[in-house]
Design an enzyme around this catalytic site. Structure first.
Site, short mmCIF file in Angstrom:
data_model
loop_
_atom_site.label_atom_id
_atom_site.label_comp_id
_atom_site.label_asym_id
_atom_site.label_seq_id
_atom_site.Cartn_x
_atom_site.Cartn_y
_atom_site.Cartn_z
N ARG A 383 18.52 95.35 38.56
CA ARG A 383 18.82 96.75 38.26
C ARG A 383 20.03 96.92 37.33
O ARG A 383 20.75 95.97 37.04
CB ARG A 383 19.03 97.56 39.54
CG ARG A 383 17.80 97.71 40.41
CD ARG A 383 18.04 98.74 41.51
NE ARG A 383 16.85 98.92 42.35
CZ ARG A 383 16.80 99.76 43.37
NH1 ARG A 383 17.84 100.49 43.69
NH2 ARG A 383 15.69 99.88 44.08
N ASN A 419 14.72 91.28 38.45
CA ASN A 419 14.04 92.23 39.33
C ASN A 419 14.41 93.66 38.92
O ASN A 419 15.60 93.99 38.79
CB ASN A 419 14.46 92.01 40.78
CG ASN A 419 13.86 93.04 41.72
OD1 ASN A 419 12.66 93.03 41.96
ND2 ASN A 419 14.70 93.93 42.25
N GLU A 420 13.40 94.46 38.68
CA GLU A 420 13.59 95.88 38.36
C GLU A 420 14.58 96.07 37.22
O GLU A 420 15.49 96.90 37.27
CB GLU A 420 14.04 96.65 39.62
CG GLU A 420 12.99 96.61 40.71
CD GLU A 420 13.41 97.34 41.99
OE1 GLU A 420 14.56 97.84 42.06
OE2 GLU A 420 12.60 97.40 42.92
N ASN A 421 14.38 95.30 36.16
CA ASN A 421 15.27 95.37 35.01
C ASN A 421 14.98 96.58 34.12
O ASN A 421 15.63 96.76 33.09
CB ASN A 421 15.20 94.08 34.20
CG ASN A 421 15.50 92.87 35.06
OD1 ASN A 421 14.60 92.10 35.39
ND2 ASN A 421 16.75 92.71 35.46
N ARG A 458 9.69 90.74 38.45
CA ARG A 458 9.00 91.84 39.10
C ARG A 458 9.48 93.17 38.53
O ARG A 458 10.67 93.40 38.36
CB ARG A 458 9.27 91.85 40.62
CG ARG A 458 8.55 93.01 41.30
CD ARG A 458 9.06 93.34 42.69
NE ARG A 458 8.52 94.64 43.07
CZ ARG A 458 9.13 95.79 42.82
NH1 ARG A 458 10.29 95.82 42.22
NH2 ARG A 458 8.57 96.94 43.18
#
Length: 815
Positions: A383, A419-421, A458
């Site tokens: 994030r 993850n969730e970039n 992801r």
């Protein structure tokens, strides 16, 4: 014998023979000091008026053991100090003395007396500090001989302050813990030793031709000398397969040692996790350094636009996720806790785990190897966007460390890059092209360090073409859509990428909350709107209709959602696998309004390992050891009309089951995984509305018979809104009293659908067991079916429990 063998396998470490865990005799203060001198000054000056006051602790230790789930404060993010005194007795003449950190968060500085000897940035990778010279220097001082009586003062500053130029982002859905929350080791090594051992085990798709390549990495500062290197390879039963001996010129860096040929090796798999052992001895002069590693031969392949193959055969990856978090200790899980958690996963039928969202303990990886659990392990680029040079250097350094430190584990099949970039927020700029460029750099670095494993990310659709494997956001029946759309949505996403793997699915459930009509909220949800999580979907307020906001958060609903997903996964031959998010409830700073404040409650077990009902749904699909479980072990009272037939659901992997209610048989049902819900093992039966109803099931698989039984009351009285609280002591054992509060209407009828907020307090000699992040271990918690539980350690004295709920009179209970 199997358990004995497993215990022996799990006890092996990859260290040399002189390693001591530094668990005891520590002091800690959760604040900053004016400098390291304040940590050692009281000892030197003999001053009893030490400020600040230090508390005695043991390692592993986390700053945030309790405040991570304290409903009234933000969890502490800042510096803290640890101190102890070491007895250093290195048995090797000219050897090195090392401090080996298995993980500490998030920035760490290490001091001997007042000398800074090392530092590290990053909360999850391992690192080592060489204290040899600093020890020798301090041993020459008067302070060593007089004030410290021959011991070495060690002080460590740990800091988890917010920092935008660090990963992971503080926007992440988990706490960035502080402290020395993994094991710290004092290690003695001879002058010539290894920094690490590289053991690359390869086998062809047929499993016939095995090759083991052994390389040695010597640390910086290795003296120039010849060293004799001996290598033994042992099979899974400890029998020697081969050996080799050579002489090398020891020098810093990586050196090829030998390549073993192994004909038809015993293959590693989840059903038979066969582990070979490589033993290396490095002899230089009179000293010998020894290191042992476990390894496994297996062949992995993610078929393009197809399933996952292990050793040439399809393996449906049946997975979950793990955060390093536990009730009462936060990140500071001990080895027995970790063993229990991983064993529970295996018993649930897991053969795959994604370690979210950071490199985890070597203990976890060793257990995955020995239990047969394949692994996706990732760095904490999670994030927030993309920072600058310092930020990016940390990400590359942690990726390098993760791959190097866990390279030998056969369980690892994927290196995760992020993850969730696609989630902005940490920086004014959110440039997709810059994120793509950096993702490409990480992908190339991963393949450079390890060409034998796949890369994955992801939820970052604008980068999904970069890694080898991609997982989109699919939360059918929770953040978007309804769970019956799961297969349709998944097929669409599958066709859009080269290699597909679905990690993160599921929903929250408040342990102990059950529903007679759990799927009611689905009527509010529009079909065909997709199943991805979008901005704001995790909020409990506003936005479009969604189960995460409009559902009842019952265990009943989660079981239906899981049941549907698992039955569908059995009919998707192209599917590589999935991973349920997560195995265990964990704390998070971004969910203060959840039924347990600051808890992500999507786990199938609570934060203290208490199993929720969904655990058994997974077992019924994923395990072969015969099992049976009646839904509702934590549901003491059901409700409905007098004489109404109520559904009883049974989860089992057995071929058939027979249900008995109050001694009467309601017939035998055959299990059919496609007969939703409960694979056809469901009955409509009447309940008595007086006394207990005894519900029993007998399940059969061949000649094996397994049983389960629960007791439930049945309430036909209707209730109005909550009007009063009734608090009672349910029992006491070993000085631990269990207290329950019920929400009653004006006529004294329990309000079985009440979800009111309950606040517990206590005065007197005892103390509440709260701040645990569990449904029965929180002083502020939403009711589950019109009740809530807390436990009190009485300390052999008198106490009064207070219970409050908005709009109702306070209730008191003397203990």
């Amino acid at each position: 014998m199997l358990l004995v063998w497993l215990a022996l396998v799990l006890s092996v470490t990859a260290f040399g023979q002189n390693k001591i865990r530094l668990n005891d005799n520590w002091e800690f203060v959760r604040q900053d000091l004016g400098g390291v001198w304040e940590a050692v000054r009281p000892v030197v000056a003999g001053n009893p008026e030490s400020v600040p006051l230090w508390q005695k602790v043991t390692l592993p230790h986390c700053f945030n053991a309790l405040d991570a789930v304290d409903p009234d404060v933000n969890y502490y993010q800042g510096p803290g100090w640890y101190r102890t005194q070491l007895t250093v007795q290195n048995p090797y003449a000219g050897g090195r003395t090392l401090l080996h950190f298995e993980g500490a968060g998030q920035k760490t500085e290490v001091y001997l007396y007042t000398t800074k000897v090392g530092s590290h940035v990053g909360g999850y990778d391992e690192w080592t500090v060489d204290i040899t010279q600093a020890v020798a220097d301090f041993q020459k001082t008067d302070a060593f001989k007089t004030q410290f009586k021959g011991k070495i003062p060690l002080s460590i500053r740990s800091d988890n302050s917010r920092d935008l130029e660090m990963i992971p982002s503080d926007l992440s859905d988990f706490n960035l813990y502080g402290g020395i929350y993994r094991y710290l080791n004092l290690e003695y090594v001879p002058a010539v030793s290894l920094e690490r051992l590289v053991a690359k085990a390869e086998v062809d798709k047929a499993g016939k031709a095995g090759v083991l390549t052994v390389k040695a990495v010597f640390p910086e500062g290795t003296p120039a000398t010849n060293a004799q290197v001996s290598v033994r390879l042992l099979d899974p039963k400890g029998k020697q397969v081969d050996k080799y001996q050579t002489t090398v010129s020891a020098k810093a860096g990586e050196q090829d040692i030998h390549q073993f040929r192994v004909k038809s090796p015993q293959l590693w798999s989840p059903d038979a996790p066969q582990l070979y052992t490589v033993q290396v001895a490095v002899k230089a002069g009179a000293d010998t350094y020894e290191q042992t590693e476990k390894l496994g031969f297996r062949h992995i392949e993610f078929v393009e636009h197809g399933p996952f193959l292990l050793n040439g055969k399809r393996l449906l990856l049946r997975g979950t996720h793990r955060h390093e978090d536990h009730a009462g200790v936060a990140a500071a899980m001990t080895e027995p806790m970790i063993r229990q958690e991983m064993r529970m996963m295996k018993d649930m039928g897991v053969n795959f785990i994604r370690l979210g969202h950071y490199q985890q303990s070597r203990i976890v990886l060793n257990l995955c190897d020995s239990l047969g659990i394949t692994v996706w392990e990732e760095i904490p680029w999670c994030r927030g966007g993309l920072g600058g040079e310092v930020y990016q250097s940390q990400a590359k350094r942690m990726l390098t460390h993760m791959i190097q430190q866990h390279y030998n584990h056969p369980a690892v099949i994927i290196w995760g890059l992020g993850n969730e970039n696609d989630w902005p927020g940490d920086f004014p700029e959110f440039d997709k092209e810059k994120i793509r460029t950096f993702m490409k750099e990480l992908n190339a670095l991963s393949h450079q360090l390890d060409a034998s494993r796949y890369t994955a990310i992801r939820r970052c659709d604008f980068c999904k073409d970069i890694p080898d494997v991609y997982s989109p956001s699919i939360w059918a029946g929770w953040y978007r859509g309804i769970y019956t759309e799961y297969k349709e949505v998944t097929e669409k996403e599958f066709k859009d990428v080269k290699r597909f793997l679905h990690v993160e699915w599921g929903g929250d459930s408040h342990a102990g909350r059950h529903s007679e009509n759990p799927d009611n909220a689905l009527a509010k949800i529009s079909r065909g709107q997709g199943a991805d999580e979008r901005s704001g979907d995790a909020s409990l307020f506003g936005g479009s209709a969604r189960v995460s906001k409009d559902g009842d958060w019952s265990e009943s609903y989660l079981c239906n959602l899981v049941d549907w997903h698992l039955k569908e996964q059995e009919t998707m031959p192209w599917l590589s696998g999935t991973a349920y998010w997560p195995f265990k409830d964990f704390s998070t700073p971004v969910r203060p309004d959840n039924p347990i404040p600051y808890m992500n409650q999507k786990g199938v077990v609570e934060r203290d390992f208490t199993k929720k009902e969904a655990y058994y749904v997974f077992q019924s699909y994923w395990t072969t050891q015969p099992m049976v479980h009646i839904y509702g072990h934590s549901w003491p009272v059901r409700w409905g009309e007098a004489g109404e037939q109520k559904m009883v659901k049974v989860y089992s992997n057995c071929a058939e089951a027979e249900l008995f209610v109050n001694g009467k048989s309601y017939g035998v049902k055959k299990r059919n995984s496609q007969d939703f819900p409960a694979a056809g093992l469901r009955w409509l039966v009447p309940f008595n509305n007086t006394g207990d109803n005894v519900i029993k099931v007998v399940a059969r698989q061949g000649k094996t018979v397994v049983q389960d039984e629960i007791h439930q009351r049945y309430q036909t009285e209707k209730w109005a809104k909550p009007a009063k609280l009734m608090v009672e002591k349910l029992g006491e054992q070993n000085g631990l009293a269990t207290v329950q509060v019920k929400l009653l209407d004006a006529n004294g009828v329990q309000c079985l659908d009440a979800v009111s907020w309950i606040n517990f307090s206590l005065s007197g000699d005892g103390h509440l067991l709260d701040d645990l992040g569990t449904s029965s271990g929180s002083r502020k918690v939403q009711a589950y079916n019109g009740r809530a539980i807390i436990r009190v350690k009485t300390n052999g004295g008198k106490s009064v429990v207070g219970v409050q709920s908005e709009g109702l009179a306070t209730a008191l209970l003397p203990l």
